[in-house]
Scaffold this active site. Structure first.
Site, PDB file in Angstrom:
ATOM      1  N   LYS A 147       0.841  -1.207   0.000  1.00  0.00           N
ATOM      2  CA  LYS A 147       0.000   0.000   0.000  1.00  0.00           C
ATOM      3  C   LYS A 147       0.869   1.246   0.000  1.00  0.00           C
ATOM      4  O   LYS A 147       0.579   2.231  -0.669  1.00  0.00           O
ATOM      5  CB  LYS A 147      -0.922   0.003   1.235  1.00  0.00           C
TER       6      LYS A 147
ATOM      7  N   GLN B 216      -5.327  -2.170   9.931  1.00  0.00           N
ATOM      8  CA  GLN B 216      -4.910  -3.404   9.247  1.00  0.00           C
ATOM      9  C   GLN B 216      -5.361  -4.622  10.065  1.00  0.00           C
ATOM     10  O   GLN B 216      -5.032  -4.746  11.238  1.00  0.00           O
ATOM     11  CB  GLN B 216      -3.378  -3.395   9.075  1.00  0.00           C
TER      12      GLN B 216
ATOM     13  N   ASP C   6     -11.900   1.644   3.739  1.00  0.00           N
ATOM     14  CA  ASP C   6     -12.114   0.205   3.546  1.00  0.00           C
ATOM     15  C   ASP C   6     -13.605  -0.129   3.484  1.00  0.00           C
ATOM     16  O   ASP C   6     -13.979  -1.260   3.190  1.00  0.00           O
ATOM     17  CB  ASP C   6     -11.501  -0.574   4.724  1.00  0.00           C
TER      18      ASP C   6
END
Ligand code: NAP
Length: 282
Positions: free
Chosen positions: A49, A93, A116
């Site tokens: 990322k 995460q 997300d």
């Protein structure tokens, strides 16, 4: 057009377009990834990322906490990021260490910065058809289908896997495109009887080569979301070589859905930047 869906290539052109847009902005959009502990797969995902963000001129912040951090301490940190006008996107995460409740933590993220698309607010909005941040992997899957002009109207799409991350958001995205959707999971009896009916089969399970040639219909479109790391190699949930001849389109693993997930994450961060700066851009 090849029958192998090139997610890598499509993701590159999306990122190029994002870079062009970012180059014109007065400041850089900022994406923050929060990591707790030291999960090995997470380290790889975060590194990818970071590279992708910096390649398009986006600022990337990696905030790393010791695995002993408490839920309240973590929420406090998320709150600071929620209130910081310079931060556009926040990712926690996953997986988190067992003592932390992922759902509670995720729901603490400001829904507008939830790039997300995993907060209950964004998942609920998706279900009711309201504008929202949508989960990156399913959005990437939908984008691949669109790029290859695969018509969903009236088609029977069978999803294998019902996670909040992939399977469930896909149900609503596909219904919105007039597909007929069947969802299967680990308790489904006689999985093959469903997969064989699919005009489009989307597999998000996490089991190497679960789907084999005899389980699909001639000419089916196969989208493989699975990532299985075994002895340093990456495999999908679909036995690609075995299924290739029978499918009309198929995503490889790697270079299929994976790169699209990262591209959608960057796209959502830019979307949040536009919203926060009241720039009217789709
Ligand atoms: P997850 O939360 O573990 O969900 C897996 C789903 O598969 C569950 O719904 C489970 O059913 C179902 N399942 C398990 N065994 C099954 C079987 N034998 N037959 C049918 N269904 C079965 O996983 P996830 O987060 O959705 O991820 C799924 C896979 O996609 C993983 O390999 C992950 O690494 C990959 N992934 C890839 C990307 C990408 O960017 N390409 C992004 C996210 C995830 P139950 O609900 O009954 O347990």
């Amino acid at each position: 057009m090849s029958k192998i869906i090139d997610g890598k290539e499509i993701s590159l052109s999306i990122k190029e377009e994002l870079k062009k847009q970012i180059d014109k902005l007065p400041s850089k959009p900022v994406l923050v990834v929060i990591q707790v502990g030291n999960n090995e797969a997470s380290n790889v995902y975060i590194k990818n990322k970071k590279i992708a963000a910096s390649n398009i001129g986006m600022e990337f912040k990696h905030i790393h906490f010791d695995e002993r951090i408490t839920e309240n301490e973590l929420k406090e940190q998320i709150n600071k990021l929620n209130n910081d006008n310079n931060i556009n996107g926040i990712i926690v995460q996953l997986p988190l260490p067992n003592h932390l409740n992922s759902k509670n933590i995720i729901n603490y993220i400001d829904p507008n910065k939830d790039i997300d698309g995993l907060t209950d607010i964004n998942l609920g909005k998706l279900m009711s058809g309201s504008e929202c941040m949508t989960s990156c992997t399913p959005t990437g899957v939908m984008q691949l289908i669109k790029e290859y002009n695969i018509d969903l109207g009236g088609k029977h799409v069978v999803i294998v896997g019902r996670s909040n991350l992939v399977g469930k958001p896909l149900i609503h995205m596909l219904l919105d495109e007039d597909a007929t959707v069947t969802v299967t999971h680990s308790k489904t009896k006689d999985l093959i009887s469903f997969t064989k009916q699919a005009d489009i089969l989307i597999v998000a399970v996490g089991k190497k080569h679960l789907i084999t040639n005899n389980m699909i219909k001639e000419g089916a479109v196969i989208i493989d979301v699975g990532i299985n790391r075994i002895d340093g190699k990456i495999y999908g949930d679909v036995d690609f070589e075995n299924v290739l001849n029978k499918a009309s389109y198929i995503t490889p693993v790697p270079k299929g859905v994976g790169p699209m997930t990262v591209a959608m994450l960057l796209k959502n961060t830019l979307k949040s930047y536009y919203m926060m700066n009241k720039i009217n851009k789709k």
